[in-house]
Structure formats: structure tokens, C-alpha cells
Write an enzyme that holds these catalytic residues in place. Structure first.
Site, mmCIF file in Angstrom:
data_model
loop_
_atom_site.group_PDB
_atom_site.id
_atom_site.type_symbol
_atom_site.label_atom_id
_atom_site.label_comp_id
_atom_site.label_asym_id
_atom_site.label_seq_id
_atom_site.Cartn_x
_atom_site.Cartn_y
_atom_site.Cartn_z
ATOM 1 N N CYS A 296 -35.404 6.959 15.010
ATOM 2 C CA CYS A 296 -36.521 7.148 14.078
ATOM 3 C C CYS A 296 -37.217 5.809 13.771
ATOM 4 O O CYS A 296 -37.896 5.263 14.631
ATOM 5 C CB CYS A 296 -36.037 7.846 12.813
ATOM 6 S SG CYS A 296 -37.365 8.491 11.785
ATOM 7 N N HIS A 380 -33.705 12.795 15.364
ATOM 8 C CA HIS A 380 -32.418 12.540 14.710
ATOM 9 C C HIS A 380 -31.282 13.260 15.432
ATOM 10 O O HIS A 380 -31.055 14.455 15.194
ATOM 11 C CB HIS A 380 -32.465 13.005 13.250
ATOM 12 C CG HIS A 380 -33.297 12.131 12.375
ATOM 13 N ND1 HIS A 380 -32.767 11.080 11.655
ATOM 14 C CD2 HIS A 380 -34.623 12.137 12.113
ATOM 15 C CE1 HIS A 380 -33.741 10.475 10.985
ATOM 16 N NE2 HIS A 380 -34.877 11.103 11.249
ATOM 17 N N GLU A 382 -28.169 12.978 14.863
ATOM 18 C CA GLU A 382 -27.117 13.350 13.905
ATOM 19 C C GLU A 382 -27.442 14.667 13.200
ATOM 20 O O GLU A 382 -26.540 15.410 12.826
ATOM 21 C CB GLU A 382 -26.899 12.239 12.887
ATOM 22 C CG GLU A 382 -27.858 12.199 11.729
ATOM 23 C CD GLU A 382 -29.255 11.739 12.095
ATOM 24 O OE1 GLU A 382 -30.163 11.833 11.258
ATOM 25 O OE2 GLU A 382 -29.449 11.262 13.244
#
Length: 430
Positions: A296, A380, A382
Site C-alpha cells: 500500500c 493488502h 494480510e
């Protein structure tokens, strides 16, 4: 009698005599009009856009006023994670999912690394939330309080009863704009329209000291905190890495031999304010031979350090359903995203190539170095709240770090290194 006529006869009394109710409306014993529509002067909240549009609804958060950049997320689930994501710092968050608050707010339990399990930071990061339909009653085995109680406790204003479809049409058409969220009988007057993006939000979101997680890990990764989400730390630790979380402007270039790999986190606001981080990465690119990865904001900072420019998107990409195409193999993955800026990859610097591209708008979703183990993604991996399509990138990164360490790759280039040492670095990158 035909089936259609029978159905009409059976249902028409319901249609004629049953008041239309929201899924989140009050119990039948309470007057419906007290909440939908909101009676002016009674728990009333107002959203005013700088561009002139205004919305009135009900207040279910703290009775305070605030100003922030009005943005929207298309996430269907995960409002506790979204609201505590530091990338939303300084923003008024609009949820396009109509029903919000139905599963309450979870307990503040912590995992084996000392991180909150169900939140992405210690507190709510956005300045306010805007929803279509707030659920007055919540139900979930892990909930301990309502969304309203959480917002009120943390001093966050919240408004319900807003036509979020109309609001999102405005934001998509003219772009993200400043908004004022106020509580009271009348809308706020003499609003001080302060744009949060004129501040270095990364400096506000970052840690101010070095913190170590999973100290027994077999490889040492420096995690540059630009506003890191807890699940990024957790994902690295779960792969067996020892993680040193360092401030956004940490002099990492002076400590390169100490780290087996470098990771740059997500973060809020414009990357242009992170000149110190960009300079540290630029120095690292010149001499560091071990893996570097960014997420990001980390993608944008790596791009700026490599020589690219960044620009502000009209309304950003925020949600859990953004398609990104891996340009190395043509595979499309569904990703979680939260950013308002992107890299201009129309002309790549020497030695660098595009890595991922957004299948919706064609914006940059990642870059990679052609010969060194440096790469980054705009989305992202995660993805707390999902999807998990790209969680493998954490394993790939830590495996790459581990392979470089096993191969004996020096942290920095030695001017006297022979061709064999250079070959080892290239092999680890592959």
C-alpha cells in the site's frame, strides 16, 4: 383461482397494513417515526459536503463534530477492522453495505504476539462513520458492546439514515471531498474546512520507538511503520520472522547489515510527505542485496524512491473486492484495498517493471525490480476481513529472506565482491 391471484390476495393485507420497516428499526412497541425518518432536533446528525450537498440522519455515536475527507468502502464485513485501520486516519468513512452494527464489537483479546486479535490498531482511526442503516440490536458470540457504545466511548461521531447510494454517486462523480459531520438540531455553521491530507498523516500514525515482535524468529525483518495494520505484523511473525517495528523516518540505511529483509507497511495520506522514508529507501536500493517488500503506502514509497511519481485518485480504491492482475503470469486475484493515491507507471525507471495492475481502472497495483529481490503491492495481502487470495505473498517474502540468509548473501554490496557473491544474490531473488 390462479396462483398469482391467490398470492396477491394473501399478501395484499400485509402490504396495505404492515408499516415498512428497516432491518435495523426499533421494536414494534416503539414509534417507528422516532428513528426512521429522524425527527429534527432529536438525536439528529448532519453530514455536509464542502461541495454543497447535505444529509440529515440520526446520531448513534459521540455527540461531537468533526471534519475529514469523505471516502467510501465497499466492504461487506469487517467494520471493526476497517475503523481501526490507520490508513483511514483523518477520514469520514462511508459504508456502502446497508446494514452496519449487526454483529456488535468484539472483545479486546490479544494473541501470542501481544496484538489485538480483532482490531488493526489500538483505537478507532477514522474521524466519523456514515451508514444507511445502523442495527440497534447486535448478535454475535464474540461481541461485548454495540457499535454505538464503541463510537461514543472513543469520541467518534456516527450518522445513520443516510442515502449512502446517493452519497457514493456524488463521491464517484466529483471525487472524494471534505465533509463535516455534526450532531445537533441544526447543521454546523462557519465550518473550518481543514484538509487532513495537507498534514503528514504517516508521522501521526507511526510508532515513535522500536518495538520487537516474535524475538525468537529465525530471520530478522525490519518493518517500517507508516501506519501498520496489526495483521501485517502478525502475518510476518506467523511465518517465523523476528519483526523489528521501526518509526517511519528511522535511519534504516545505517543499519542495513542488521536485517535479513525490509518490509514497508501501509499508511494514511499522501506519500509526498514521507521524504525521509523515500531517501532511506533510495539509499537502500543502491547497496542492499536482501529482499525488500512494500504494501500500500509501502508500494508508493518504493515507487517514489525508484523514480516514479504518485497522483491522487478521484475517489480511491477501498473495499474487499478489487481485482488485480499479476503481470508475471496473467492471474487475477481479488484483493482488499484502502488507498487514495497511486503510482504513475506509464514510464518505468530502468531496472523496474510493473508487477500488478487493477483490472477495473488500470491503476498500478505493484512494482518489482528486474534483477534485485525488491517488489511491492498496492493491495493488502494480510486482508483482515478477507479475501485471502494473496496471503501467500507473506510466505514468499519470508521464504525469500530465509533463502538469502542460507545462501550467505551479504546485506550490502561489497566493492571487492567477486562474481560468485553477485550470483548468490541473483539466485536468492529468483
Amino acid at each position: 383461482m390462479s396462483l398469482s391471484k391467490l398470492a396477491h390476495k394473501l399478501l395484499s393485507p400485509i402490504a396495505l397494513h404492515t408499516p415498512r420497516r428497516s432491518l435495523a428499526s426499533v421494536a414494534p412497541s416503539q414509534p417507528l417515526q422516532a428513528h426512521y425518518p429522524v425527527v429534527p432536533g432529536a438525536l439528529t446528525a448532519h453530514l455536509q459536503l464542502r461541495s454543497g450537498e447535505s444529509f440529515t440522519g440520526g446520531s448513534f455515536g459521540a455527540p461531537v463534530s468533526t471534519v475529514g475527507e469523505t471516502v467510501f468502502t465497499t466492504s461487506l464485513v469487517g467494520y471493526p477492522e476497517s475503523m481501526t485501520d490507520p490508513s483511514y486516519l483523518g477520514q469520514l468513512l462511508v459504508f456502502t453495505q446497508p446494514l452496519i452494527g449487526n454483529y456488535g464489537v468484539p472483545h479486546r483479546a490479544r494473541d501470542q504476539y501481544g496484538l489485538l486479535k480483532h482490531f488493526e490498531s489500538e483505537n478507532i482511526q477514522c474521524r466519523g462513520i456514515i451508514v444507511s442503516d445502523y442495527a440497534l440490536k447486535y448478535s454475535h458470540w464474540n461481541a461485548c458492546e454495540s457499535l454505538a457504545q464503541w463510537c461514543e466511548r472513543e469520541g467518534i461521531p456516527a450518522i445513520t439514515g443516510v442515502d449512502t447510494r446517493a452519497l457514493v454517486h456524488i463521491l464517484r462523480g466529483q471525487g472524494s471531498t471534505l465533509g463535516s459531520l455534526s450532531v445537533g438540531a441544526e447543521p454546523a455553521k462557519n465550518i473550518d474546512w481543514v484538509d487532513p491530507n495537507t498534514d503528514n498523516l504517516v508521522a501521526q500514525a507511526s510508532t515513535d520507538r522500536v518495538r520487537v515482535f516474535n524475538p525468537e524468529g529465525d530471520v530478522h525483518v525490519a518493518l517500517i511503520d507508516c501506519g501498520v495494520k496489526y495483521n501485517i505484523i502478525r502475518s510476518l511473525c506467523d511465518q517465523g520472522a523476528r519483526v523489528s517495528l521501526v518509526p517511519w523516518n528511522h535511519a534504516i540505511s545505517a543499519e542495513l547489515p542488521s536485517y535479513d529483509g525490509i518490509f514497508i507497511s501501509n499508511g494514511p495520506g499522501s506519500p509526498s510527505y514521507c521524504t525521509e522514508t523515500i531517501e532511506q529507501l533510495r539509499r537502500a536500493f543502491e547497496v542492499y542485496q536482501r529482499p525488500i517488500f512494500g504494501i500500500c503506502m509501502g508500494n508508493q514509497l518504493m515507487g517514489l524512491a525508484a523514480g516514479l511519481n504518485a497522483y491522487k485518485l478521484r475517489f480511491g480504491n477501498r473495499g474487499h473486492n478489487q481485482p488485480a492482475v499479476d503481470l508475471t503470469n496473467g492471474r487475477c486475484v481479488i484483493t482488499s484495498q484502502n488507498h487514495g493515491y497511486a503510482l504513475d507507471d506509464s514510464k518505468m525507471p530502468a531496472g523496474w517493471d510493473r508487477y500488478y495492475v487493477n483490472a477495473n481502472d488500470g491503476s498500478n497495483e505493484g512494482i518489482r525490480h528486474l534483477t534485485m529481490p525488491f517488489r511491492s503491492v498496492q493491495f493488502h495481502p494480510e486482508a483482515k476481513g478477507g479475501p485471502l487470495d494473496t496471503a501467500y505473498l507473506f510466505k514468499e517474502f519470508v521464504d525469500q529472506v530465509r533463502a538469502a540468509k542460507a545462501a550467505g548473501v551479504d546485506a550490502i554490496i561489497d566493492a571487492s565482491a567477486d562474481a560468485g557473491q553477485q550470483s548468490a544474490a541473483a539466485s536468492a531473488q529468483a
